[in-house]
Design a protein around this motif. Structure first.
Motif, PDB file in Angstrom:
ATOM      1  N   TYR A  28     -42.065  19.768  28.865  1.00  0.00           N
ATOM      2  CA  TYR A  28     -40.977  20.650  28.657  1.00  0.00           C
ATOM      3  C   TYR A  28     -40.237  20.500  27.035  1.00  0.00           C
ATOM      4  CZ  TYR A  28     -38.973  16.168  30.129  1.00  0.00           C
ATOM      5  OH  TYR A  28     -38.707  14.966  30.264  1.00  0.00           O
ATOM      6  N   SER A  29     -40.896  19.621  26.289  1.00  0.00           N
ATOM      7  CA  SER A  29     -40.327  19.442  25.050  1.00  0.00           C
ATOM      8  C   SER A  29     -40.879  20.297  23.938  1.00  0.00           C
ATOM      9  CB  SER A  29     -40.342  17.670  24.693  1.00  0.00           C
ATOM     10  OG  SER A  29     -41.663  17.323  24.570  1.00  0.00           O
ATOM     11  N   LYS A  30     -40.559  20.326  22.662  1.00  0.00           N
ATOM     12  CA  LYS A  30     -40.839  21.119  21.724  1.00  0.00           C
ATOM     13  C   LYS A  30     -42.107  20.788  21.496  1.00  0.00           C
ATOM     14  CE  LYS A  30     -39.412  22.277  17.283  1.00  0.00           C
ATOM     15  NZ  LYS A  30     -38.350  22.224  15.770  1.00  0.00           N
ATOM     16  N   LYS A  31     -43.223  21.711  21.212  1.00  0.00           N
ATOM     17  CA  LYS A  31     -44.702  21.412  20.881  1.00  0.00           C
ATOM     18  C   LYS A  31     -44.924  21.767  19.144  1.00  0.00           C
ATOM     19  CE  LYS A  31     -45.804  20.274  24.853  1.00  0.00           C
ATOM     20  NZ  LYS A  31     -44.629  20.076  25.670  1.00  0.00           N
ATOM     21  N   GLY A  32     -45.621  20.824  18.780  1.00  0.00           N
ATOM     22  CA  GLY A  32     -46.033  21.375  17.109  1.00  0.00           C
ATOM     23  C   GLY A  32     -46.603  20.129  16.465  1.00  0.00           C
ATOM     24  N   GLU A  33     -47.117  20.591  15.571  1.00  0.00           N
ATOM     25  CA  GLU A  33     -47.862  19.434  14.573  1.00  0.00           C
ATOM     26  C   GLU A  33     -47.043  18.662  13.729  1.00  0.00           C
ATOM     27  OE1 GLU A  33     -51.242  20.878  12.474  1.00  0.00           O
ATOM     28  OE2 GLU A  33     -52.226  21.548  14.337  1.00  0.00           O
ATOM     29  N   ASN A  34     -45.621  18.773  13.693  1.00  0.00           N
ATOM     30  CA  ASN A  34     -44.884  18.490  12.698  1.00  0.00           C
ATOM     31  C   ASN A  34     -43.783  17.510  13.228  1.00  0.00           C
ATOM     32  OD1 ASN A  34     -46.162  19.724  10.464  1.00  0.00           O
ATOM     33  ND2 ASN A  34     -45.058  21.457  10.845  1.00  0.00           N
ATOM     34  N   PRO A  35     -43.177  16.479  12.571  1.00  0.00           N
ATOM     35  CA  PRO A  35     -42.035  15.885  13.248  1.00  0.00           C
ATOM     36  C   PRO A  35     -41.075  16.733  13.803  1.00  0.00           C
ATOM     37  CG  PRO A  35     -42.639  14.763  11.059  1.00  0.00           C
ATOM     38  CD  PRO A  35     -43.324  16.203  11.183  1.00  0.00           C
ATOM     39  N   ASP A  36     -40.299  16.529  14.765  1.00  0.00           N
ATOM     40  CA  ASP A  36     -39.127  17.195  15.140  1.00  0.00           C
ATOM     41  C   ASP A  36     -37.734  17.080  14.445  1.00  0.00           C
ATOM     42  OD1 ASP A  36     -37.260  18.887  16.625  1.00  0.00           O
ATOM     43  OD2 ASP A  36     -38.087  18.197  18.676  1.00  0.00           O
ATOM     44  N   PHE A  37     -37.753  17.451  13.251  1.00  0.00           N
ATOM     45  CA  PHE A  37     -36.531  17.144  12.551  1.00  0.00           C
ATOM     46  C   PHE A  37     -35.248  17.732  12.878  1.00  0.00           C
ATOM     47  CE2 PHE A  37     -39.944  17.171   9.127  1.00  0.00           C
ATOM     48  CZ  PHE A  37     -40.062  16.107   8.735  1.00  0.00           C
ATOM     49  N   GLU A  38     -35.535  18.919  13.703  1.00  0.00           N
ATOM     50  CA  GLU A  38     -34.239  19.498  14.293  1.00  0.00           C
ATOM     51  C   GLU A  38     -33.501  18.464  15.336  1.00  0.00           C
ATOM     52  OE1 GLU A  38     -32.739  23.288  17.001  1.00  0.00           O
ATOM     53  OE2 GLU A  38     -34.899  22.980  16.672  1.00  0.00           O
ATOM     54  N   LEU A  39     -34.485  17.698  16.239  1.00  0.00           N
ATOM     55  CA  LEU A  39     -33.888  16.767  17.072  1.00  0.00           C
ATOM     56  C   LEU A  39     -33.220  15.610  16.436  1.00  0.00           C
ATOM     57  CD1 LEU A  39     -33.756  15.752  20.084  1.00  0.00           C
ATOM     58  CD2 LEU A  39     -35.899  15.004  20.004  1.00  0.00           C
ATOM     59  N   ILE A  40     -34.032  15.320  15.458  1.00  0.00           N
ATOM     60  CA  ILE A  40     -33.401  14.112  14.670  1.00  0.00           C
ATOM     61  C   ILE A  40     -31.907  14.268  14.146  1.00  0.00           C
ATOM     62  CG2 ILE A  40     -33.738  12.630  12.508  1.00  0.00           C
ATOM     63  CD1 ILE A  40     -36.922  13.062  12.916  1.00  0.00           C
ATOM     64  N   GLU A  41     -32.086  15.503  13.364  1.00  0.00           N
ATOM     65  CA  GLU A  41     -30.781  15.868  12.952  1.00  0.00           C
ATOM     66  C   GLU A  41     -29.563  15.871  13.772  1.00  0.00           C
ATOM     67  OE1 GLU A  41     -28.918  18.890   9.491  1.00  0.00           O
ATOM     68  OE2 GLU A  41     -30.813  19.355  10.539  1.00  0.00           O
ATOM     69  N   ARG A  42     -29.674  16.755  15.159  1.00  0.00           N
ATOM     70  CA  ARG A  42     -28.679  16.935  16.024  1.00  0.00           C
ATOM     71  C   ARG A  42     -28.452  15.638  16.715  1.00  0.00           C
ATOM     72  NH1 ARG A  42     -30.618  21.145  20.589  1.00  0.00           N
ATOM     73  NH2 ARG A  42     -28.224  21.017  21.026  1.00  0.00           N
ATOM     74  N   LEU A  43     -29.449  14.943  17.039  1.00  0.00           N
ATOM     75  CA  LEU A  43     -29.061  13.393  17.796  1.00  0.00           C
ATOM     76  C   LEU A  43     -28.148  12.678  16.853  1.00  0.00           C
ATOM     77  CD1 LEU A  43     -31.952  12.616  19.626  1.00  0.00           C
ATOM     78  CD2 LEU A  43     -29.873  13.742  20.578  1.00  0.00           C
ATOM     79  N   SER A  44     -28.436  12.570  15.454  1.00  0.00           N
ATOM     80  CA  SER A  44     -27.829  11.947  14.354  1.00  0.00           C
ATOM     81  C   SER A  44     -26.426  12.458  14.336  1.00  0.00           C
ATOM     82  CB  SER A  44     -28.526  12.064  13.187  1.00  0.00           C
ATOM     83  OG  SER A  44     -29.738  11.374  13.307  1.00  0.00           O
ATOM     84  N   ARG A  45     -26.358  13.568  14.446  1.00  0.00           N
ATOM     85  CA  ARG A  45     -24.828  14.241  14.167  1.00  0.00           C
ATOM     86  C   ARG A  45     -24.139  14.168  15.500  1.00  0.00           C
ATOM     87  NH1 ARG A  45     -26.084  20.101  14.189  1.00  0.00           N
ATOM     88  NH2 ARG A  45     -26.029  19.778  16.365  1.00  0.00           N
ATOM     89  N   ASP A  46     -24.676  13.926  16.878  1.00  0.00           N
ATOM     90  CA  ASP A  46     -23.883  14.423  17.979  1.00  0.00           C
ATOM     91  C   ASP A  46     -23.822  13.036  18.731  1.00  0.00           C
ATOM     92  OD1 ASP A  46     -23.529  16.798  17.112  1.00  0.00           O
ATOM     93  OD2 ASP A  46     -25.205  17.730  18.652  1.00  0.00           O
ATOM     94  N   THR A  47     -24.418  12.016  18.205  1.00  0.00           N
ATOM     95  CA  THR A  47     -24.334  10.692  19.073  1.00  0.00           C
ATOM     96  C   THR A  47     -23.508   9.665  18.101  1.00  0.00           C
ATOM     97  OG1 THR A  47     -26.330   9.516  18.447  1.00  0.00           O
ATOM     98  CG2 THR A  47     -26.240  11.134  20.334  1.00  0.00           C
ATOM     99  N   GLU A  48     -23.293   8.640  18.751  1.00  0.00           N
ATOM    100  CA  GLU A  48     -22.728   7.554  17.941  1.00  0.00           C
ATOM    101  C   GLU A  48     -23.492   6.190  18.033  1.00  0.00           C
ATOM    102  OE1 GLU A  48     -18.899   6.765  19.901  1.00  0.00           O
ATOM    103  OE2 GLU A  48     -18.055   8.836  19.453  1.00  0.00           O
ATOM    104  N   VAL A  49     -25.010   6.469  18.336  1.00  0.00           N
ATOM    105  CA  VAL A  49     -25.731   5.258  18.143  1.00  0.00           C
ATOM    106  C   VAL A  49     -26.914   5.407  16.923  1.00  0.00           C
ATOM    107  CG1 VAL A  49     -25.499   4.363  20.540  1.00  0.00           C
ATOM    108  CG2 VAL A  49     -27.222   6.233  19.948  1.00  0.00           C
ATOM    109  N   PRO A  50     -27.514   4.571  16.558  1.00  0.00           N
ATOM    110  CA  PRO A  50     -28.360   5.077  15.542  1.00  0.00           C
ATOM    111  C   PRO A  50     -29.618   5.711  16.165  1.00  0.00           C
ATOM    112  CG  PRO A  50     -27.989   2.704  15.381  1.00  0.00           C
ATOM    113  CD  PRO A  50     -27.271   3.244  16.596  1.00  0.00           C
ATOM    114  N   ILE A  51     -30.201   6.525  15.344  1.00  0.00           N
ATOM    115  CA  ILE A  51     -31.375   7.576  15.774  1.00  0.00           C
ATOM    116  C   ILE A  51     -32.455   7.187  15.086  1.00  0.00           C
ATOM    117  CG2 ILE A  51     -32.335   9.875  16.023  1.00  0.00           C
ATOM    118  CD1 ILE A  51     -29.781   9.197  17.781  1.00  0.00           C
TER     119      ILE A  51
END
Length: 227
Positions: A159-182
């Protein structure tokens, strides 16, 4: 922030793993791979199995992000799926234990909430990292009290995002919206990928296959030439 986690900031973590069917499967070889990574400037090593970790710890002074990959008939989860693997990693004295924190049941129908509770009850001071595949899983892991969240499994669950590249969107969103290191992990093949992950807010970056799996590296060159 814990000093071990802080020491990872802005650095490259090298994943040194080789499964039984792979040519480099050997605790000795993995220890040398880790040593080479340390010489190259890695700030930590991600490693699989008690045996490999013990040998790697003899070779390097870097923090270890430890996992145990093990298959169980009643669950799709194989990255540190039960307390048996947690016990092995604690015995190996890893600094950080990583585990599958996706929204799937563990063996014996144990939920993630129950599993985290078991770990915290038995090993209250152990640092734990959540390997997640989606934004929602990352938010849940943060709220459950994981010390670190990693994007390791993006693209590797149905059910997760497919593709050959890193999931930069996920990295960015979690870095912005959590208070733990990503931690950025998964499909990071180039130096530019690593830099972009840090630019998107990652605390550190894990690189595995692109450094430590020569068969896969060779295959990418061969496929590019054939195309």
């Amino acid at each position: 922030m814990n000093h071990i986690i802080e020491s990872l900031k802005g650095g490259i973590i090298v994943s040194c793993q080789a499964l039984e069917h792979e040519p480099l499967h050997s605790s000795y070889i993995m220890s040398k791979m880790a040593y080479a990574a340390e010489i190259g400037g890695a700030i930590a090593i991600r490693a699989n199995s008690y045996e490999d970790i013990v040998e790697i710890k003899k070779a390097v002074k870097l923090p270890i992000l430890g996992i145990v990959k093990r298959d169980y008939d009643d669950s799709e989860i194989y990255i540190t799926p039960t307390m048996k693997e947690i016990d092995e990693l604690v015995q190996a004295t890893v600094e950080i234990i990583a585990l599958d924190a996706t929204d799937r049941l563990r063996p014996s129908n144990v939920t993630l909430d129950e599993f985290v509770s078991q770990i915290r009850s038995k090993y209250p001071n152990q640092l734990i990292m959540a390997d997640v595949s989606t934004y929602e899983e990352g938010i849940k892991a943060w709220k459950l009290g994981f010390d670190i969240v990693s994007t390791t499994l993006s693209g590797y669950t149905p059910y997760s995002k497919k593709g050959e590249n890193p999931d930069f969107e996920l990295i960015e969103r979690l870095s912005r919206d959590t208070e733990v290191p990503i931690i950025a992990e998964g499909k990071i093949w180039t130096r530019e990928d690593a830099v972009e992950a840090l630019r998107r807010g990652a605390h550190a970056v894990v690189v595995g296959t692109a450094i430590t799996r020569p068969s896969d590296i060779t295959r990418r060159f061969v496929e590019a030439i054939r195309k």
